[in-house]
Design a protein around this motif. Structure first.
Motif, mmCIF file in Angstrom:
data_model
loop_
_atom_site.group_PDB
_atom_site.id
_atom_site.type_symbol
_atom_site.label_atom_id
_atom_site.label_comp_id
_atom_site.label_asym_id
_atom_site.label_seq_id
_atom_site.Cartn_x
_atom_site.Cartn_y
_atom_site.Cartn_z
ATOM 1 N N MET A 11 81.082 18.618 -36.350
ATOM 2 C CA MET A 11 80.929 18.315 -34.806
ATOM 3 C C MET A 11 80.871 19.604 -34.052
ATOM 4 S SD MET A 11 84.371 15.616 -34.778
ATOM 5 C CE MET A 11 84.711 15.615 -33.176
ATOM 6 N N ARG A 12 81.341 20.742 -34.609
ATOM 7 C CA ARG A 12 80.995 21.972 -33.893
ATOM 8 C C ARG A 12 79.369 22.236 -33.910
ATOM 9 N NH1 ARG A 12 84.012 26.473 -33.825
ATOM 10 N NH2 ARG A 12 82.840 27.497 -35.249
ATOM 11 N N THR B 204 80.076 13.453 -34.203
ATOM 12 C CA THR B 204 79.521 13.177 -35.545
ATOM 13 C C THR B 204 77.996 12.384 -35.673
ATOM 14 O OG1 THR B 204 80.818 11.138 -36.016
ATOM 15 C CG2 THR B 204 81.477 13.308 -36.905
ATOM 16 N N ARG B 205 77.751 11.791 -34.329
ATOM 17 C CA ARG B 205 76.495 11.070 -34.385
ATOM 18 C C ARG B 205 75.160 11.851 -34.864
ATOM 19 N NH1 ARG B 205 75.071 10.157 -28.766
ATOM 20 N NH2 ARG B 205 73.454 11.574 -28.898
ATOM 21 N N ALA C 192 78.703 16.153 -23.494
ATOM 22 C CA ALA C 192 79.081 15.786 -24.781
ATOM 23 C C ALA C 192 80.519 15.371 -24.971
ATOM 24 C CB ALA C 192 79.301 17.537 -25.208
ATOM 25 N N ASN C 193 81.011 15.563 -26.249
ATOM 26 C CA ASN C 193 82.205 15.007 -26.731
ATOM 27 C C ASN C 193 83.295 15.616 -25.575
ATOM 28 O OD1 ASN C 193 85.001 14.361 -27.516
ATOM 29 N ND2 ASN C 193 84.075 14.431 -29.764
ATOM 30 N N LEU C 194 84.144 15.255 -24.789
ATOM 31 C CA LEU C 194 84.953 16.127 -23.946
ATOM 32 C C LEU C 194 86.048 16.642 -24.454
ATOM 33 C CD1 LEU C 194 83.810 14.816 -20.466
ATOM 34 C CD2 LEU C 194 84.308 17.160 -21.108
ATOM 35 N N ILE C 195 86.539 16.133 -25.706
ATOM 36 C CA ILE C 195 87.693 16.532 -26.233
ATOM 37 C C ILE C 195 87.324 17.848 -27.143
ATOM 38 C CG2 ILE C 195 89.461 16.398 -27.811
ATOM 39 C CD1 ILE C 195 90.068 13.527 -27.183
#
Ligand code: FAD
Length: 549
Positions: free
Chosen positions: A248-249, A256-257, A443-446
């Protein structure tokens, strides 16, 4: 010195190391992080508990459109193991339960003041502290202030006459009642057809007596294909969390897409079609992971948009309704791509009616319902799903006053400006994780929040290790960052749609794509490079620095 210092004498001031505003996922993590670093922290939250948007948005059908495995904290292997997601895409009650679980597990609540709003924050250059006033008459003072106030936390009503006249039940998605709402046998209206409106329509359409959907701009929405998670899969996921977080990073979405480098036209027509069919069946945001250039190649974008319009035509039985539901005039994915569960099928139900406001605009809201040019629709319940003053709204909703009395409202008069999205010249020691010039809503905000808070904590560690009491970006570093943001935005089709991404949903708001669209992985690299060159990108202890010069 600015006003904060004078007001300080009027009320008792509580001194801490860090003030954190907001108890969403960003604020919760910030409070935890700084506490673990041995700092005294006070968190302030307007809502009654933790969870941020998931505390407020309790509307029927509210659901995340990132997979649960992605939309969760990665900093605690223990929490990853102890918490079990039940669905591929979690619903609001489960996400809120997760936020509560984290708060309990890490004993975070004791650091927060809930039901309290920060009404002013001002920097005192002489004392090198931020002073924050609250609507409960408190004054807090700290060398560091983290504004985790959220990119989507200031709700926006539609600009329609007569809202206050409506005598039925008026509900706002973003401030939904805590008690259950029954729609059985009721005539319900929904205004707003972005992701929230779509989630409400597909849920309430199956409960209400009659549902009237007032649509100005149709969104493209793709099948979510949500499902329960098999225990075996959950066990595997838990064994492989570390590798997934690392992936993810390094992913443009911070999730994970899978990313692809394959351009749309690199495939022959039959294979393109096959890939699109696969993306439709597979669900979620598979389209965006199937072709690399959908946001830069207009022709590729047009073909995917045609494909989705074709699908709408196949699903919706009434040709006129189908036509009205087909989005036109802007690129697909240039508005936030929505995911749904039988949204288009909802319009085949006999009790669900689409009111196409392009043909029949709303004139006013009346005591009894909504009047369009064609006549009045009487309603028992009216729901606003009309979005947010996004990205900047929460930080401009109160006075944030930096060095030399400059206000954030002044600084951002022509649009938000920052360095890396979370620090601003003229506002020393003020940090805004998930800020408007970072990847923010793209992007994924978490993932973004965790990254930003970690970066901020490192910065503070660096300052303290080197005896610095204040830091702010140089004008040049900020200007360079904004040039980079603008040059990337130039290339993207996102600019071409009138959306909250570009500020077009709020009257008078400066417009433009101010988010960093280079992808989360590139953003992270930029932030790492900025940290390596702190001495040239930041001014530390400005007064000392200018005295020495
Ligand atoms: C319905 C919905 C669905 C979403 N789905 C996704 C998704 O699928 N994927 C994704 O990545 N993102 C999604 N988002 C975006 C969401 O904003 C982020 O994912 C994330 O929750 C933001 O966390 P945050 O802590 O930064 O902000 P928030 O969760 O917004 O928390 C900010 C908090 O600050 C408080 N606050 C603001 N100003 C003040 C003040 N002056 N004083 C005191 N308190 C204040 C607010 O009350 C709020 O609780 C969604 C948002 C909504 C509304």
């Amino acid at each position: 010195m600015v006003g904060g210092g004078q007001a300080a004498s009027a009320v008792a001031t509580k001194r801490v190391d860090v003030i954190v505003v907001g108890a969403g996922f960003a604020g919760m993590y910030a409070v935890y992080k700084f506490r673990e670093l041995g700092k005294s922290v006070v968190g302030i939250e307007a809502g009654g508990d933790v969870g941020g948007v998931w505390y407020w948005n309790r509307y029927p059908g509210a659901r995340c459109d990132l997979m649960s495995v992605d939309y969760s904290y990665g900093f605690s292997p223990e929490i990853e193991q102890e918490w079990t997601w039940s669905e591929q895409f979690a619903a609001q009650p489960e996400i809120l339960a997760y936020a509560n679980f984290v708060a309990d597990r890490l004993d975070l609540r004791k650091h927060f003041r809930f039901g309290t709003r920060v009404t002013k924050a001002a920097w005192d250059e002489a004392a090198k502290v931020w002073r924050a006033e609250t609507d409960r008459g408190e004054m807090l003072e700290a060398p560091y202030c983290v504004m985790a106030t959220g990119p989507l936390s200031v709700a926006k009503d539609p600009d329609i006459e007569g809202i206050s006249r409506f005598k039925g039940t008026l509900l706002r998605a973003q401030k939904w009642p805590h008690e259950p709402v029954s729609f059985e046998g009721k005539r319900v209206g929904v205004i707003g057809t972005g992701s929230t409106g779509i989630q409400i329509v597909q849920t309430v359409g199956r409960q209400a007596g009659e549902l009237f959907v007032f649509q100005r701009t149709p969104s493209f929405t793709l099948p979510m294909r949500n499902h329960e998670l098999e225990p075996d899969y959950v066990a595997e996921m838990k064994r492989h969390y570390r590798a997934m977080r690392e992936a993810m990073r390094n992913n443009p979405t911070g999730g994970t897409r899978p990313a692809t480098s394959r351009p749309y036209f690199s495939l022959p027509p039959a294979q393109r079609r096959q890939a699109m069919e696969h993306a439709w069946i597979n669900g979620g945001h598979t389209f965006l992971g199937s072709f690399a250039d959908l946001l830069v190649n207009q022709e590729a974008n047009d073909q995917v948009a045609d494909f989705v319009r074709e699908k709408i035509g196949e699903i919706v039985r009434d040709p006129k309704t189908a036509e009205a539901l087909k989005p036109r005039g802007y690129p697909i994915f240039a508005r936030r791509p929505c995911l749904d569960t039988e949204y288009y099928e909802t319009y085949n139900l006999p009790n669900v009616h689409l009111v196409d406001l392009k043909e029949d605009p709303i004139v006013e809201i009346t005591e009894k319902g909504v009047r369009t040019q064609a006549g009045e629709t009487e309603l028992d319940v009216l729901i606003f799903a009309t979005g947010y003053d996004a990205l900047t709204g929460a930080l401009l909703a109160f006075d944030v006053i930096g060095r030399d009395g400059i206000t954030l409202k002044d600084k951002w008069r022509d649009g938000p400006r920052s360095y890396l999205g979370f620090m601003m010249q003229g506002f020393p020691n003020l940090f805004a994780p998930s800020g408007p010039n970072g990847p923010a809503a793209l992007a994924n905000l978490i993932t973004v929040a965790e990254h930003d808070v970690d970066w901020i904590a490192d910065m503070i560690g660096y300052m303290e290790a080197n005896g610095h009491r204040s830091a702010e970006p140089t004008a040049e570093a900020e200007a360079q960052w904004m040039r980079l943001v603008a040059s990337l935005a130039e290339k993207s089709l996102i600019r071409k749609a009138n959306t909250w991404w570009v500020g077009a949903n709020v009257k008078g708001k400066p417009q433009g794509l101010t988010m960093f669209i280079g992808g989360f992985h590139k953003y992270r690299e930029q932030c790492e490079a900025a940290a390596r060159a702190r001495a040239s990108n930041f001014v530390f202890d400005r007064a000392k620095a200018s005295a020495a010069a």
